[in-house]
Design a protein around this motif. Sequence first.
Motif, PDB file in Angstrom:
ATOM      1  N   TYR A 202       0.829  -1.199   0.000  1.00  0.00           N
ATOM      2  CA  TYR A 202       0.000   0.000   0.000  1.00  0.00           C
ATOM      3  C   TYR A 202       0.867   1.255   0.000  1.00  0.00           C
ATOM      4  O   TYR A 202       0.563   2.240  -0.685  1.00  0.00           O
ATOM      5  CB  TYR A 202      -0.933  -0.003   1.200  1.00  0.00           C
ATOM      6  N   ALA A 203       1.985   1.214   0.785  1.00  0.00           N
ATOM      7  CA  ALA A 203       2.913   2.344   0.774  1.00  0.00           C
ATOM      8  C   ALA A 203       3.516   2.521  -0.615  1.00  0.00           C
ATOM      9  O   ALA A 203       3.662   3.646  -1.115  1.00  0.00           O
ATOM     10  CB  ALA A 203       4.004   2.137   1.820  1.00  0.00           C
ATOM     11  N   GLY A 204       3.874   1.397  -1.252  1.00  0.00           N
ATOM     12  CA  GLY A 204       4.415   1.489  -2.608  1.00  0.00           C
ATOM     13  C   GLY A 204       3.413   2.092  -3.573  1.00  0.00           C
ATOM     14  O   GLY A 204       3.780   2.883  -4.453  1.00  0.00           O
ATOM     15  N   ASP A 205       2.125   1.723  -3.423  1.00  0.00           N
ATOM     16  CA  ASP A 205       1.097   2.303  -4.286  1.00  0.00           C
ATOM     17  C   ASP A 205       0.991   3.810  -4.088  1.00  0.00           C
ATOM     18  O   ASP A 205       0.835   4.575  -5.058  1.00  0.00           O
ATOM     19  CB  ASP A 205      -0.255   1.652  -4.004  1.00  0.00           C
ATOM     20  N   GLN A 206       1.073   4.260  -2.847  1.00  0.00           N
ATOM     21  CA  GLN A 206       0.991   5.691  -2.573  1.00  0.00           C
ATOM     22  C   GLN A 206       2.172   6.444  -3.167  1.00  0.00           C
ATOM     23  O   GLN A 206       2.025   7.543  -3.695  1.00  0.00           O
ATOM     24  CB  GLN A 206       0.915   5.939  -1.058  1.00  0.00           C
ATOM     25  N   LEU A 207       3.362   5.840  -3.104  1.00  0.00           N
ATOM     26  CA  LEU A 207       4.538   6.457  -3.703  1.00  0.00           C
ATOM     27  C   LEU A 207       4.353   6.602  -5.216  1.00  0.00           C
ATOM     28  O   LEU A 207       4.637   7.666  -5.798  1.00  0.00           O
ATOM     29  CB  LEU A 207       5.779   5.627  -3.395  1.00  0.00           C
ATOM     30  N   LEU A 208       3.861   5.546  -5.859  1.00  0.00           N
ATOM     31  CA  LEU A 208       3.652   5.609  -7.306  1.00  0.00           C
ATOM     32  C   LEU A 208       2.628   6.675  -7.671  1.00  0.00           C
ATOM     33  O   LEU A 208       2.787   7.398  -8.663  1.00  0.00           O
ATOM     34  CB  LEU A 208       3.194   4.247  -7.829  1.00  0.00           C
ATOM     35  N   ALA A 209       1.552   6.804  -6.877  1.00  0.00           N
ATOM     36  CA  ALA A 209       0.526   7.813  -7.159  1.00  0.00           C
ATOM     37  C   ALA A 209       1.094   9.220  -7.022  1.00  0.00           C
ATOM     38  O   ALA A 209       0.796  10.117  -7.831  1.00  0.00           O
ATOM     39  CB  ALA A 209      -0.664   7.618  -6.225  1.00  0.00           C
ATOM     40  N   GLN A 210       1.946   9.455  -6.008  1.00  0.00           N
ATOM     41  CA  GLN A 210       2.539  10.778  -5.812  1.00  0.00           C
ATOM     42  C   GLN A 210       3.510  11.120  -6.941  1.00  0.00           C
ATOM     43  O   GLN A 210       3.549  12.253  -7.441  1.00  0.00           O
ATOM     44  CB  GLN A 210       3.239  10.837  -4.459  1.00  0.00           C
ATOM     45  N   LEU A 211       4.306  10.139  -7.363  1.00  0.00           N
ATOM     46  CA  LEU A 211       5.247  10.380  -8.450  1.00  0.00           C
ATOM     47  C   LEU A 211       4.513  10.644  -9.768  1.00  0.00           C
ATOM     48  O   LEU A 211       4.984  11.419 -10.606  1.00  0.00           O
ATOM     49  CB  LEU A 211       6.192   9.195  -8.607  1.00  0.00           C
ATOM     50  N   ALA A 212       3.353   9.999  -9.957  1.00  0.00           N
ATOM     51  CA  ALA A 212       2.573  10.244 -11.165  1.00  0.00           C
ATOM     52  C   ALA A 212       2.117  11.701 -11.229  1.00  0.00           C
ATOM     53  O   ALA A 212       2.164  12.337 -12.287  1.00  0.00           O
ATOM     54  CB  ALA A 212       1.370   9.311 -11.202  1.00  0.00           C
ATOM     55  N   THR A 213       1.690  12.239 -10.100  1.00  0.00           N
ATOM     56  CA  THR A 213       1.297  13.648 -10.051  1.00  0.00           C
ATOM     57  C   THR A 213       2.490  14.548 -10.341  1.00  0.00           C
ATOM     58  O   THR A 213       2.379  15.554 -11.054  1.00  0.00           O
ATOM     59  CB  THR A 213       0.703  13.977  -8.674  1.00  0.00           C
ATOM     60  N   LEU A 214       3.644  14.188  -9.781  1.00  0.00           N
ATOM     61  CA  LEU A 214       4.866  14.977 -10.001  1.00  0.00           C
ATOM     62  C   LEU A 214       5.242  14.980 -11.484  1.00  0.00           C
ATOM     63  O   LEU A 214       5.572  16.022 -12.052  1.00  0.00           O
ATOM     64  CB  LEU A 214       5.997  14.396  -9.153  1.00  0.00           C
ATOM     65  N   LEU A 215       5.177  13.817 -12.132  1.00  0.00           N
ATOM     66  CA  LEU A 215       5.554  13.725 -13.544  1.00  0.00           C
ATOM     67  C   LEU A 215       4.610  14.542 -14.415  1.00  0.00           C
ATOM     68  O   LEU A 215       5.046  15.231 -15.350  1.00  0.00           O
ATOM     69  CB  LEU A 215       5.544  12.264 -13.986  1.00  0.00           C
ATOM     70  N   SER A 216       3.317  14.455 -14.151  1.00  0.00           N
ATOM     71  CA  SER A 216       2.344  15.163 -14.970  1.00  0.00           C
ATOM     72  C   SER A 216       2.562  16.664 -14.943  1.00  0.00           C
ATOM     73  O   SER A 216       2.315  17.364 -15.933  1.00  0.00           O
ATOM     74  CB  SER A 216       0.920  14.823 -14.504  1.00  0.00           C
ATOM     75  N   GLY A 217       3.039  17.185 -13.826  1.00  0.00           N
ATOM     76  CA  GLY A 217       3.246  18.625 -13.708  1.00  0.00           C
ATOM     77  C   GLY A 217       4.542  19.114 -14.311  1.00  0.00           C
ATOM     78  O   GLY A 217       4.720  20.324 -14.485  1.00  0.00           O
ATOM     79  N   MET A 218       5.480  18.196 -14.614  1.00  0.00           N
ATOM     80  CA  MET A 218       6.789  18.612 -15.104  1.00  0.00           C
ATOM     81  C   MET A 218       6.931  18.470 -16.619  1.00  0.00           C
ATOM     82  O   MET A 218       7.841  19.060 -17.205  1.00  0.00           O
ATOM     83  CB  MET A 218       7.885  17.771 -14.430  1.00  0.00           C
ATOM     84  N   LEU A 219       6.091  17.685 -17.252  1.00  0.00           N
ATOM     85  CA  LEU A 219       6.236  17.432 -18.682  1.00  0.00           C
ATOM     86  C   LEU A 219       5.644  18.578 -19.494  1.00  0.00           C
ATOM     87  O   LEU A 219       4.707  19.256 -19.047  1.00  0.00           O
ATOM     88  CB  LEU A 219       5.548  16.123 -19.053  1.00  0.00           C
ATOM     89  N   PRO A 220       6.170  18.817 -20.690  1.00  0.00           N
ATOM     90  CA  PRO A 220       5.602  19.885 -21.544  1.00  0.00           C
ATOM     91  C   PRO A 220       4.193  19.534 -22.001  1.00  0.00           C
ATOM     92  O   PRO A 220       3.784  18.364 -21.979  1.00  0.00           O
ATOM     93  CB  PRO A 220       6.581  19.931 -22.726  1.00  0.00           C
ATOM     94  N   GLU A 221       3.460  20.564 -22.418  1.00  0.00           N
ATOM     95  CA  GLU A 221       2.085  20.367 -22.872  1.00  0.00           C
ATOM     96  C   GLU A 221       2.062  19.461 -24.105  1.00  0.00           C
ATOM     97  O   GLU A 221       2.871  19.606 -25.020  1.00  0.00           O
ATOM     98  CB  GLU A 221       1.448  21.710 -23.196  1.00  0.00           C
ATOM     99  N   GLY A 222       1.145  18.529 -24.121  1.00  0.00           N
ATOM    100  CA  GLY A 222       1.044  17.605 -25.243  1.00  0.00           C
ATOM    101  C   GLY A 222       1.845  16.330 -25.065  1.00  0.00           C
ATOM    102  O   GLY A 222       1.708  15.401 -25.868  1.00  0.00           O
TER     103      GLY A 222
END
Length: 895
Positions: free
Chosen positions: A518-538
Motif C-alpha cells: 500500500y505504501a508502494g502504491d501511494q509512492l507511485l501515485a505521488q510520483l505520477a502527479t509529479l511527472l504530470s506537472g513537469m512534462l511539456p504540454e502535449g
Amino acid sequence: MHRKDGGFLGQPAWLWSLGALLVGLALSTLAAALHHDALARSEALRLERLAERSFESVEGQLQTCGLLVRSVQALFLASDSVTPEEFETVYANLRPREQFPSLQAMAYAERSARPAPDAAPDGREHYLTTLVAPRSGNELLLGLDVATQPANLAAARFARDADRPVMSGPFQLIQRSGMPGPNDGITIRLPIYSAGDPPRDLAARRSREIGTLAASFRVSRLIADSLPAETRERFRVRVLDVTDSGRALLFEQGDPNEAAGMVDPGSRPQATYVRELAFGGRTWRFEAEPLPDADPATWLPALTFGIGVLASLLLATLAWSIAGTRGRALALAGEMTSQFQQSEARFRALNDLLPALVMLARADDAQLVYVNQACRDRFGIGDQVESTRLVELVEDPELRERILRLPGAPDGIINESARLQGPQQPAFWATLSVSCIMLGDQPHLLAVANDITELRVLSEELSYQAKHDSLTGLYNRREFERRLDAAITSLDAGGPPWALLYMDLDQFKLVNDTSGHYAGDQLLAQLATLLSGMLPEGAVVARLGGDEFAMLVEGSDENTAVALAETLRTEIDGYSFGWEQRNYTISTSIGVVMLRGPGLSQRALMAHADTACYMAKERGRNRVHLFSEQDSETSQRRSEMEWAGRIRQALADGRFLLHFQELAPLWEGEQSAGVHMEMLVRLRDEKGTLVPPGAFIPAAERFGLMPQLDRWVVETTLANFNRLHPSGKPVSMCAINLSGPTFEDGAFADFVLDALERHGVSPRRICFEITETAAVSSMARAVEFMQRLRAAGCKFSLDDFGSGMASFGYLKNLPVDYIKIDGSFIRNIETDPVSYSIVRAVTDIGHQLGLQVVGEWVADERARDLLRGLSVDYAQGFAIHKPEAALCFRDPPRT
C-alpha cells in the motif's frame, strides 16, 4: 208520430264508444308506425357505430403490433451483438403472449451475400434467420432464408428503404406446417442497421443494413382477437388484402347461410359496412354485413300498438311507455360508449406496460395528446400532458426544429441519440425515434424513447478504465502503445521527430518489503502527479506496470530529450517519501530513445527503451542513458544469460512449487462438500528464497517460456490432485492459470486431455483461468482451445475482467463459466461509487449470461458483505484465505 232529429250530439252511446275506439286505434296505429321508424333508425346507427368501432379495433391492434416490434428493436440499438439468451429474455419480459395471442414468433434474420449452407451460391442477397423467440415450436425458423418467401422479402426491403414498420402480404407459416388449424400468417418488420449515426438517405440505409427484425402473427387469430364480442354476434365479417388491386382473403367470420353470402357494396350500400385500412405498406378491406336477426326489437311497435288499444283513454300510461322506450335507447347508447372506452383503455394499458417512453403529439404544433405511464414517471409530467409540447422535452435546438419540420420532410422519420429533460427533472440520454403517422385524417407525431443514460455512463467509465491505470490515473500500457503507434505513423508521413523516455525507480522493492504494497502504491501515485506537472504540454505519460513509467514527447532533439530526462531525474532524486515514521530517498534510472524517420516498429522501440534504462541501472543507477545500437547487443546477451537460463535451470532442478488460495461461496446455496481453490506458481532461487511471481513471470512471458511453465503446473497439479489441500477435503473445483502464449501451442489441448486421463482426474473439477487481455489478443485461438476442453467437461474463468478493453463486447464471444472482476474495483468498492456501480453492472450482466461471478482482492468483511449484497457468487482474497503451500510441497513432519 213526429221523429226527432238529434243530430251529431244525439248519436247513441255505442257510436261514441266506436268513434273513441276508432280514434284510439288510429292514434295507436300512428304511434306504432312512428315507434317502428325510430327503432329502425336507432338500430341502423348502432350497427354503424359498432362496425366503425370494429374497424378501429383492428387498426389499433396493427398499430400496437408495430409498437411491440419497435420496443424489441431497442435491444439492437443498445448493443452491437445480441445473443439468443438476451433475445429470449427481452421477449419474455415483454409478456407478448398475454396481449398478443396471435403472435407466433419474434425473429431476427442476418443479411448475407451467401445463401443457406445447404444451398448453392446464386449471387443474390439473403436474410438468414439466426435468432428466434420463443424457440420452442419455432425451430423450423432457424436458418430460414427470408429470400425464399417473396412476401416477406418484399416487406424486408421496403422496411429497409423506409426505416419504418412494414407488413408483409399473407403467407403460410412454416412453423405450423402439418399442424391442425389455419397456418395463415403475416409479418411486421423493422430494419436493423449497423452502429453509428442513423442513415439519412436511401443509399446509406441499403449499405448499412445488417439484418431484419420481424414478428410473425396468425392473421386470422389477430383479427378475431381484436373484434369486439358484439361484432361477432351481429355481423358477418370478412377482411381481404387488396394491396395492388389484389383480393387475398385474410379472415371470414359468420355463417354464410345466415347472411346469404357477402354482396358487392355497390349493390347494397345500406346493408354492408366497408372500410379500407392502410398499415405498413399494405391495404386491408374490412367488410361487415349485419346478420338477418340483427334487429331483435321488432316486437316493440306491436307492444306499443297493444298498449294504445288497451289504454287509449290512459294517456299518462302511454306517456310512461314512450318515456321508458327512450330510456332504454339512452342505456343502449351508454353501453356502446362504455365498450368503446374500455377498448381505448386496453390499448392505453398495453402502452403503459411498455418500458419504452411512448408519446403522441399533434403534427401542427407538437402538442402532446397522449403519453404512456413510463413517460409520465420519467418526465414527471403527471396531469400536465395537454400543456406540454414534445419539442420542449428535447434539449438540442436543432433537433427541435427537425421535429417540427418532420411532417413535411421526405423521409418522415428521425432516429438518433438525444438528451431529454422534463419539467423540473434532470436531463438524461435516450435513443429517440420520431415518425409522422396519420390517425384518422389528422397527422400526428409518434415518438418512442429508451433511456440509455446508465449504459452511456458505464460505457464511458469502461472506456476510461481501458485507457488509464487505476492506481495513478495515467495512461496504461495499451493506450501508450497505441499513442506510440500513432507517433510512428506520423513519422512515416514525414512528421517531426519524437523522444521516448523509459523510467524505472531504483530500489522500489525496498519500499514494498519494508512498508508494504500500500505504501508502494501511494509512492507511485505521488510520483505520477509529479511527472504530470513537469512534462511539456502535449506530452504523453503512462504507467507501464509496477514501477515503470514511459513518456512520449513530440518535436524533441537529443539534447532537449536528455535535458528533460535529467530534469525529471533531479526532481525525483530530491523527492522524499515519508511513511509511518520512515523516510525514503527516491531515485530513478531513465532510458532515452530518439524516434527519427520512417520504418520504425513499436516492439523494437520499447525493447530499445528497456535496454537504455537497463544500461542506466548497470552504470550505477540514478542516471540518464541515451540508447545506442551497442546497448541492444549488451542487453540481449544479458537477458539470455540471466532470466532465460535461470527459469530453465529452475525447471530442471525442480525449484518451482505450488501454493493454493481458497475461494468462498457468498451464498448458502453455493455450498458444496469440496474445496474451491486456485493454484499459484512460486519459485525458489538457488539459495532457497522464494522469488515473487512478479519477478519471473514477466521474464518467462518475454522469452517464450510460459507454455513450458504452464505444462509443469498442469502436470504437477493433476499428478498430486488428492494431495493438494492439507485438510484432506476433496477438491470440488481447482483453478489453473494459463498464459496467452499457451493458446498458440496447438498441442497443449491434447496434453491436458492426456494428463487428465493418465491421472484419473474428472475434467469437471478443473477450471482454467485466462486473463481478458490474453484472450482478446488471440481471440480465434483462445475460443478454439476453450471449446475443445469444454467439450471434455473442463470449465473456464475469465480473470481480471474489466481491466482490459471492451469487456462486455468480448464476453458474449468467449465460452466461459466464471468471470473474475478485476481486484482494482473490489479494493475501492467501499469508497468509490463508480467501482461499486461497475461491480454491480458486471454481476448483473454475468448472471443474465448464466455465468458465476467471483470478486478478487477481498481484504475485509465489509467488502465481503457488499459483494454479497450485490449477489456476487464467490469471494477470493486475504479476508477469505491467505495463499499457502500445497500439501505435496510441504516438508514432512519431523519425528
